[in-house]
Design an enzyme around this catalytic site. Sequence first.
Site, mmCIF file in Angstrom:
data_model
loop_
_atom_site.group_PDB
_atom_site.id
_atom_site.type_symbol
_atom_site.label_atom_id
_atom_site.label_comp_id
_atom_site.label_asym_id
_atom_site.label_seq_id
_atom_site.Cartn_x
_atom_site.Cartn_y
_atom_site.Cartn_z
ATOM 1 N N ASP A 84 40.288 37.878 38.633
ATOM 2 C CA ASP A 84 39.564 38.727 39.590
ATOM 3 C C ASP A 84 40.104 38.550 41.005
ATOM 4 O O ASP A 84 40.223 39.513 41.749
ATOM 5 C CB ASP A 84 38.050 38.463 39.544
ATOM 6 C CG ASP A 84 37.698 36.992 39.690
ATOM 7 O OD1 ASP A 84 38.587 36.135 39.486
ATOM 8 O OD2 ASP A 84 36.540 36.688 40.003
ATOM 9 N N ASP A 138 42.905 32.998 45.562
ATOM 10 C CA ASP A 138 42.500 32.418 46.833
ATOM 11 C C ASP A 138 43.573 31.385 47.216
ATOM 12 O O ASP A 138 44.614 31.744 47.773
ATOM 13 C CB ASP A 138 41.112 31.809 46.616
ATOM 14 C CG ASP A 138 40.411 31.428 47.889
ATOM 15 O OD1 ASP A 138 40.469 32.190 48.853
ATOM 16 O OD2 ASP A 138 39.786 30.359 47.915
ATOM 17 N N LYS A 191 43.895 37.241 48.280
ATOM 18 C CA LYS A 191 43.674 36.818 49.675
ATOM 19 C C LYS A 191 44.867 35.959 50.105
ATOM 20 O O LYS A 191 44.787 34.724 50.050
ATOM 21 C CB LYS A 191 42.403 35.969 49.778
ATOM 22 C CG LYS A 191 41.097 36.712 49.728
ATOM 23 C CD LYS A 191 39.960 35.703 49.970
ATOM 24 C CE LYS A 191 38.614 36.355 49.982
ATOM 25 N NZ LYS A 191 37.527 35.343 50.116
ATOM 26 N N ASP A 242 31.125 36.535 42.150
ATOM 27 C CA ASP A 242 29.769 36.042 42.404
ATOM 28 C C ASP A 242 29.638 35.276 43.710
ATOM 29 O O ASP A 242 30.626 34.843 44.308
ATOM 30 C CB ASP A 242 29.342 35.097 41.275
ATOM 31 C CG ASP A 242 30.017 33.718 41.382
ATOM 32 O OD1 ASP A 242 31.256 33.674 41.542
ATOM 33 O OD2 ASP A 242 29.311 32.700 41.330
ATOM 34 N N ARG A 287 27.430 39.456 40.244
ATOM 35 C CA ARG A 287 28.559 39.816 39.366
ATOM 36 C C ARG A 287 28.372 41.218 38.778
ATOM 37 O O ARG A 287 29.333 41.872 38.410
ATOM 38 C CB ARG A 287 28.678 38.819 38.205
ATOM 39 C CG ARG A 287 29.085 37.408 38.598
ATOM 40 C CD ARG A 287 29.473 36.628 37.345
ATOM 41 N NE ARG A 287 29.484 35.183 37.518
ATOM 42 C CZ ARG A 287 30.516 34.469 37.959
ATOM 43 N NH1 ARG A 287 31.623 35.088 38.316
ATOM 44 N NH2 ARG A 287 30.454 33.169 38.060
#
Length: 181
Positions: A102, A105, A133, A161, A167
Site C-alpha cells: 500500500d 515509507d 513517500k 489505517d 482502512r
Amino acid sequence: MNNDIEKVLFSEEDLDRMISRIAAQVDKDYSGSDKKLVLLCILKGSVVFMGELMKKVNVPCEIDFMKVSSYGNETTSSGNVNIILDISRKDLDACDILIVEDIIDSGRTLSYLSKYLLNKGARSVRTCTMLDKPSRRVVDFSADYVGAEIEDLFVVGYGLDYAERYRDLPYIGVLKSEVYA
Ligand code: PRP
C-alpha cells in the site's frame, strides 16, 4: 466524507485510474511468460489495492499473502522486519513474484522482503506500491510500479489505517491532525 478526514487526496475514481494504469504495465511486462506470476499481498494495508489490482491484471496470475511488521526508529537504517505470516510454496523457483504494497515509507519492508524472497528461491521479484513517500526513505529503495508519490502526509483509507481504523474508507484521505495529536 468521514468527519476525521481533512481532505480527500485520491478519490475512488482517481484510484481506479491509477490501478488500471499499473495493471496495464504489469500485463505488458509479464505477458508471454511461461512462468507463474504471483501477486503477493502484504497484509494488512495492501488488501484493498490488491483486490482491485488482481481484478484488473489480465495475464494469468496466482495470489499469495505475507504479513510483516517493521521495527526501527527514525535515526537508524537497521530496522528489523519481522515475518508474522510467511509465504509457503514449494514452487518458488518457478514464480515471478510481484510484491503488492500500500505504501513505502522508510523502504525497509520492501527492501528486506525483496532480498528475502530471492534468497528463498523466487525466480524473480518485483515490487508495486500504491503510494510512495520518497522524502521518508531511510534505505535506498525504489519500487518497479508506483501509483503516486506523495508528501509526508498522514494518509488513511483504501487499506491504510491509523490505529487500525479507517482502512474501510473507499478513498485515500489526509487525517485531521487533532485525531492523532
Ligand atoms: C506499512 C505498510 C508497509 C510498511 C511500509 O505497514 O503497509 O508494509 O508499513 O513502511 P516502510 O517502508 O517504513 O517499511 P504497517 O506496518 O503499518 O502494517 P499494516 O499494513 O498492517 O497496516
